[in-house]
Design a protein around this motif. Structure first.
Motif, mmCIF file in Angstrom:
data_model
loop_
_atom_site.group_PDB
_atom_site.id
_atom_site.type_symbol
_atom_site.label_atom_id
_atom_site.label_comp_id
_atom_site.label_asym_id
_atom_site.label_seq_id
_atom_site.Cartn_x
_atom_site.Cartn_y
_atom_site.Cartn_z
ATOM 1 N N VAL A 138 8.416 7.885 -7.638
ATOM 2 C CA VAL A 138 7.414 7.236 -8.470
ATOM 3 C C VAL A 138 7.861 5.811 -8.732
ATOM 4 C CG1 VAL A 138 6.215 7.330 -10.680
ATOM 5 C CG2 VAL A 138 6.890 9.439 -9.571
ATOM 6 N N SER A 139 6.924 4.871 -8.635
ATOM 7 C CA SER A 139 7.226 3.484 -8.966
ATOM 8 C C SER A 139 6.029 2.889 -9.701
ATOM 9 C CB SER A 139 7.551 2.677 -7.707
ATOM 10 O OG SER A 139 6.467 2.700 -6.809
ATOM 11 N N GLY A 140 6.295 1.849 -10.448
ATOM 12 C CA GLY A 140 5.232 1.201 -11.216
ATOM 13 C C GLY A 140 5.512 1.279 -12.702
ATOM 14 N N ASP A 141 4.453 1.421 -13.490
ATOM 15 C CA ASP A 141 4.531 1.427 -14.944
ATOM 16 C C ASP A 141 5.007 2.778 -15.460
ATOM 17 O OD1 ASP A 141 4.219 0.983 -17.664
ATOM 18 O OD2 ASP A 141 2.037 1.154 -17.609
ATOM 19 N N LEU A 142 6.274 3.061 -15.239
ATOM 20 C CA LEU A 142 6.826 4.352 -15.650
ATOM 21 C C LEU A 142 6.850 4.516 -17.157
ATOM 22 C CD1 LEU A 142 9.759 4.564 -13.110
ATOM 23 C CD2 LEU A 142 7.570 5.719 -13.005
ATOM 24 N N SER A 143 7.156 3.465 -17.889
ATOM 25 C CA SER A 143 7.232 3.590 -19.352
ATOM 26 C C SER A 143 5.865 3.888 -19.945
ATOM 27 C CB SER A 143 7.825 2.328 -19.978
ATOM 28 O OG SER A 143 6.982 1.218 -19.744
ATOM 29 N N GLY A 144 4.827 3.234 -19.451
ATOM 30 C CA GLY A 144 3.479 3.482 -19.957
ATOM 31 C C GLY A 144 2.999 4.889 -19.653
ATOM 32 N N VAL A 145 3.322 5.375 -18.493
ATOM 33 C CA VAL A 145 2.889 6.714 -18.113
ATOM 34 C C VAL A 145 3.713 7.768 -18.845
ATOM 35 C CG1 VAL A 145 2.681 8.318 -16.182
ATOM 36 C CG2 VAL A 145 1.936 5.974 -15.919
ATOM 37 N N THR A 146 5.025 7.554 -18.967
ATOM 38 C CA THR A 146 5.851 8.551 -19.679
ATOM 39 C C THR A 146 5.468 8.611 -21.152
ATOM 40 O OG1 THR A 146 7.609 6.971 -19.093
ATOM 41 C CG2 THR A 146 8.067 9.250 -18.751
ATOM 42 N N ARG A 147 5.075 7.502 -21.724
ATOM 43 C CA ARG A 147 4.611 7.496 -23.114
ATOM 44 C C ARG A 147 3.391 8.392 -23.280
ATOM 45 N NH1 ARG A 147 5.321 2.144 -23.401
ATOM 46 N NH2 ARG A 147 3.176 1.741 -22.823
ATOM 47 N N ASN A 148 2.577 8.480 -22.247
ATOM 48 C CA ASN A 148 1.329 9.241 -22.310
ATOM 49 C C ASN A 148 1.388 10.494 -21.443
ATOM 50 O OD1 ASN A 148 -0.264 7.388 -23.977
ATOM 51 N ND2 ASN A 148 0.047 5.988 -22.269
ATOM 52 N N LEU A 149 2.581 11.039 -21.236
ATOM 53 C CA LEU A 149 2.756 12.196 -20.360
ATOM 54 C C LEU A 149 1.903 13.389 -20.775
ATOM 55 C CD1 LEU A 149 4.295 12.694 -17.808
ATOM 56 C CD2 LEU A 149 6.162 13.622 -19.145
#
Length: 136
Positions: free
Chosen positions: A106-117
Motif C-alpha cells: 500500500v502506498s499513498g495517504d496511509l495516515s488518512g486511511v488508517t485514521r478512518n479504517l
C-alpha cells in the motif's frame, strides 16, 4: 459475472460499494481516488491497473466509478499479485494481515486511511460481494 481482473469487475465492485448501507459514511471518510494494481501470477500474464473514484453523493449516499483519466497520484494504491488479490476478494486473506505480511503493498495517504479504517468495511464487503469469474 465479470472476470477478475477487468474494467467490468471494477465497475461491479463500485456498484456493490454504492449499494452498501454505510457507503455514504465511508465515502465521506475515504473520498478520493484509488488505484488497484494486479501483478502477474498464476494464469495472469500481464499487469492490470485500474483507477477509481469514491465520493460522497446526495442523500447520504456515495458515488464510485472507474476513472478514464486517472490522477498522477491516487489517494491510495493497493498492489498485489493475482493470487493474493483472489485471496482478498474471496475472504481467505484479511486486508490488514495481508499488508503486515507484505502480500499487499500500500502506498499513498496511509495516515488518512488508517485514521478512518473503521469506515473501510463497505469497501471490503464490496470486494467480496462481486460475483466473480476467475481466470483458470
Amino acid at each position: 459475472m465479470p472476470v477478475f481482473p477487468s474494467a467490468e469487475w471494477v465497475q461491479a465492485f463500485c456498484d456493490e460499494f454504492v449499494a452498501h448501507p454505510k457507503a455514504g459514511d465511508a465515502a465521506t471518510a475515504l473520498q478520493g481516488s484509488y488505484r488497484f494494481v494486479i501483478e502477474p501470477s498464476g494464469p495472469l500474464t500481464q499487469r492490470h491497473v485500474y483507477d477509481l473514484s469514491i465520493e460522497p453523493g446526495g442523500d447520504d449516499g456515495a458515488v464510485a466509478r472507474l476513472l478514464d483519466d486517472p490522477p498522477d497520484r491516487p489517494r491510495l494504491e493497493l498492489r498485489a499479485d493475482y493470487a493474493n488479490w483472489r485471496r482478498l476478494i474471496t475472504g481467505q486473506l484479511d486486508v490488514a494481515m495481508a499488508i503486515m505480511l507484505r502480500r499487499v503493498r500500500v502506498s499513498g495517504d496511509l495516515s488518512g486511511v488508517t485514521r478512518n479504517l473503521s469506515s473501510s468495511k463497505p469497501l471490503t464487503d464490496g470486494l467480496r460481494a462481486v460475483d466473480t469469474q476467475w481466470m483458470e
